[in-house]
Design an enzyme around this catalytic site. Structure first.
Site, PDB file in Angstrom:
ATOM      1  N   CYS A 390      41.689  44.092  36.872  1.00  0.00           N
ATOM      2  CA  CYS A 390      41.764  45.458  37.400  1.00  0.00           C
ATOM      3  C   CYS A 390      43.219  45.902  37.538  1.00  0.00           C
ATOM      4  O   CYS A 390      43.865  46.143  36.526  1.00  0.00           O
ATOM      5  CB  CYS A 390      40.965  45.577  38.694  1.00  0.00           C
ATOM      6  SG  CYS A 390      40.399  47.272  38.937  1.00  0.00           S
ATOM      7  N   HIS A 516      35.814  43.881  37.036  1.00  0.00           N
ATOM      8  CA  HIS A 516      35.938  42.665  37.847  1.00  0.00           C
ATOM      9  C   HIS A 516      34.921  41.616  37.391  1.00  0.00           C
ATOM     10  O   HIS A 516      33.784  41.632  37.856  1.00  0.00           O
ATOM     11  CB  HIS A 516      35.670  42.985  39.318  1.00  0.00           C
ATOM     12  CG  HIS A 516      36.728  43.814  39.961  1.00  0.00           C
ATOM     13  ND1 HIS A 516      37.749  43.277  40.713  1.00  0.00           N
ATOM     14  CD2 HIS A 516      36.933  45.154  39.966  1.00  0.00           C
ATOM     15  CE1 HIS A 516      38.531  44.239  41.157  1.00  0.00           C
ATOM     16  NE2 HIS A 516      38.058  45.398  40.717  1.00  0.00           N
ATOM     17  N   GLU A 518      34.711  38.676  38.249  1.00  0.00           N
ATOM     18  CA  GLU A 518      34.382  37.731  39.337  1.00  0.00           C
ATOM     19  C   GLU A 518      33.116  38.114  40.094  1.00  0.00           C
ATOM     20  O   GLU A 518      32.489  37.274  40.719  1.00  0.00           O
ATOM     21  CB  GLU A 518      35.565  37.613  40.305  1.00  0.00           C
ATOM     22  CG  GLU A 518      35.847  38.823  41.205  1.00  0.00           C
ATOM     23  CD  GLU A 518      36.743  39.876  40.560  1.00  0.00           C
ATOM     24  OE1 GLU A 518      36.857  39.905  39.318  1.00  0.00           O
ATOM     25  OE2 GLU A 518      37.321  40.691  41.309  1.00  0.00           O
TER      26      GLU A 518
HETATM   27  N1  GLN Z   1      44.483  50.486  42.402  1.00  0.00           N
HETATM   28  C1  GLN Z   1      43.912  50.453  41.094  1.00  0.00           C
HETATM   29  C2  GLN Z   1      42.958  51.629  40.856  1.00  0.00           C
HETATM   30  O1  GLN Z   1      42.496  52.237  41.771  1.00  0.00           O
HETATM   31  C3  GLN Z   1      43.235  49.124  40.816  1.00  0.00           C
HETATM   32  C4  GLN Z   1      42.089  48.821  41.719  1.00  0.00           C
HETATM   33  C5  GLN Z   1      41.671  47.375  41.717  1.00  0.00           C
HETATM   34  O2  GLN Z   1      42.459  46.500  41.371  1.00  0.00           O
HETATM   35  N2  GLN Z   1      40.460  47.094  42.151  1.00  0.00           N
HETATM   36  O3  GLN Z   1      42.648  51.937  39.728  1.00  0.00           O
END
Ligand code: GLN
Length: 540
Positions: A390, A516, A518
């Site tokens: 992410c 994600h 995970e």
């Molecule tokens: N802050 C980033 C976004 O909002 C990544 C979010 C995250 O890592 N879950 O896109």
């Protein structure tokens, strides 16, 4: 058989592992051939944990249908492979919001809206909801917090009422702690007795008490607890220390937990026999093999997690997924936290020293961002196995745009409002949002994989669904240029064409996912990307 409801409460102290115990109960009932779900009711006022600081509350877990919820749901899924949804996780705030919305719509017809019965009715309805459309044998409900907390009272009152209404279809399992007082050389049951008295004072008689203790518990001690707490002696069980939490189902089965629960729920012997013969024993065997493998894998593998939150709980699903994947590779994964705030161009080599592979972690806010970008540059240039998740993937893109494409001011619009090169930008539909809670791209989205890419080889298929939790995206404007310089978009959303995976084919393993992975990695189904990442680390 009618659906049975198992309520799990906790006493004496928090952090006894109620979530792991609820997951264990689920696993054991599945092993006996039953269909289950597990849900959590948390007493805090936040409508969901999406806005909570991960340092304080641990990771925010996301369900396939895009609900931000407590990290215990991650345990539920890892232990049982069930897919939880927004109906498996409630907070006091969410219940109140539902009731207050209803009041504003005038649906209470002029009545005074009260904790009892309006809040408790809403709690009860939601406690029963998952059983309605899923044809389940057991619904396990974990109550967050500790018995006696002021904010937990409406949940306990709801359980009291449900126990009456459901009769033998509802039981309460109470998890309490038995401390060892070294000076006296004794294990003390008094705190447990007090916590059960407290439950009883709310009109709830636990049916089964599980004593958490690092020490062996004698039959005498169990009988004592049974006698003081109105519970049958064979329904007082011991939750011992285990070398891995995944051993708990095996230990609790040896102590008779599944038999006790089936008996307490009045499931008759014929029914049990019929189920046991239909149950998938492979499942059981596979679990045991996993735990054996985990206990006998002695070779350490050191993975660095470059992030800004504490490692204990804030990246729970990532560290668990990595460690589970490690077991399948016969390795003991040691997760090391590397604070990105401390990384500079001058010390990056030193800060990152000693690991065999690295994860650039997810996150929000600009603290520690430059350290992450510096780390990404070092890892890319030195061809070191790296997985970006992410925000980690966004960092990989920013670093590449700065140092390979030469856009020295490249940034994410999350951190720089003025950059001329927002390589990571906010989505159009996110631009005018007023609320921060529950407004991101959340939950499962389709992704098509590029033939012959590392991602596609890892998954062994062309189409996947993965869970998201972010507001910003890789800006399509830069993709052609990035690809011309060796970065490949190996996963794309088929509808919006948004980039979901990027990788550098020329590197040994340098891959980032906008989603994600995970959240969908479990004990019996470890995630292909974690497995492939560890393969790369081991082949290096
Ligand atoms: N802050 C980033 C976004 O909002 C990544 C979010 C995250 O890592 N879950 O896109």
């Amino acid at each position: 058989m009618s659906t049975k409801f198992i309520f799990v409460t906790g006493g004496v102290a928090s952090s006894l592992g109620k979530g792991v115990m609820a997951s264990t109960i689920g696993r054991l009932l599945q092993n006996r051939g039953y269909r289950i779900t597990i849900q959590k009711f948390d007493p805090y006022i936040n409508v969901d944990p999406g806005t909570l600081n991960p340092n304080e509350h641990g990771e925010c877990y996301v369900t396939v249908d895009g609900y931000e919820c407590d990290l215990d749901l991650g345990h539920y899924e890892r232990f049982t492979d069930i897919k939880t949804t927004r109906w498996n996780s409630f907070t006091t705030g969410r219940i109140y919001m539902e009731v207050i919305d209803k009041e504003r719509r005038g649906e209470y017809g002029g009545k005074t809206v009260q904790v009892v019965p309006h809040i408790t009715n809403a709690i009860k309805e939601n406690m029963l909801r998952t059983s309605k459309d899923n044809n389940l044998d057991f619904v396990i409900t974990e109550i967050g917090g500790t018995v006696g907390d002021i904010e937990g009272l409406p949940f306990l009152e709801s359980i009291r009422q449900l126990k009456w209404e459901l009769g033998e279809d509802a039981i309460v399992v109470h998890l309490a702690y038995v401390p060892y007082i070294a000076a006296a050389g004794e294990l003390k049951t008094k705190p447990t007795q007090h916590s059960v008295k407290q439950l009883q004072s709310f009109g709830i008689q636990p049916d089964c008490i599980i004593l958490r203790s690092e020490h062996p518990l004698s039959m005498d001690l169990r009988r004592k607890v049974a006698g003081f707490c109105n519970v049958r002696p064979d329904c007082v069980l011991h939750s011992p220390d285990v070398s891995t939490i995944y051993e708990l189902p095996i230990k609790m089965h040896e102590d008779g937990l599944d038999d006790v629960i089936l008996r307490l729920c009045n499931v008759d012997d014929n029914e049990i026999a019929a189920h046991s013969s239909s149950c998938n024993n492979d499942f059981n065997e596979q679990w045991k093999r996993f735990v054996d493998l985990r206990k006998t894998s002695n070779e350490d593998l050191h993975i660095g997690f470059i992030g800004k939150y504490n490692l204990q709980d804030a990246y729970k699903s990532i560290t668990e997924s990595m460690s589970i994947a490690g077991t399948y590779k016969h390795r003991k994964v040691k997760c090391h936290f590397i604070d990105s705030e401390l990384i500079t161009e001058d010390n990056v080599e030193q800060q990152l020293a000693g690991m065999q592979g690295y994860v650039i972690c997810p996150g929000f806010g600009d603290r520690g961002i430059e350290g992450k970008i510096t780390a990404a540059k070092y890892l890319r240039e030195n061809n070191i196995p790296t997985l970006g998740i992410c925000l980690g993937m966004q960092i990989m893109a920013i670093e590449f745009a700065r140092n390979v494409l030469g856009y020295s001011d490249a940034h994410s619009a999350e951190f720089s409002k003025t950059t001329k090169n927002p390589v990571i930008d906010i989505m159009e539909e996110q631009k005018n949002l007023v609320y921060v809670g529950n407004t991101m791209r959340l939950g499962g989205y389709e992704c098509e994989l590029l033939n012959d890419s590392k991602a596609q080889k890892a998954y062994g298929k062309d189409k996947i669904i993965e869970r998201h939790r972010h507001r910003y995206e890789l800006n399509n404007r830069y993709i052609a240029e990035m690809e011309s310089q060796g970065m490949v978009v190996s996963g794309k959303n088929p509808r919006s064409a948004l980039a979901e995976i990027i990788e550098l084919p020329a590197n040994h393993w340098y891959l980032g996912t906008q989603f994600h992975p995970e959240y969908s990695s479990t004990v019996l189904n470890p995630h292909p990307l974690f497995l492939a990442f560890l393969d790369a680390v081991l082949n290096k």
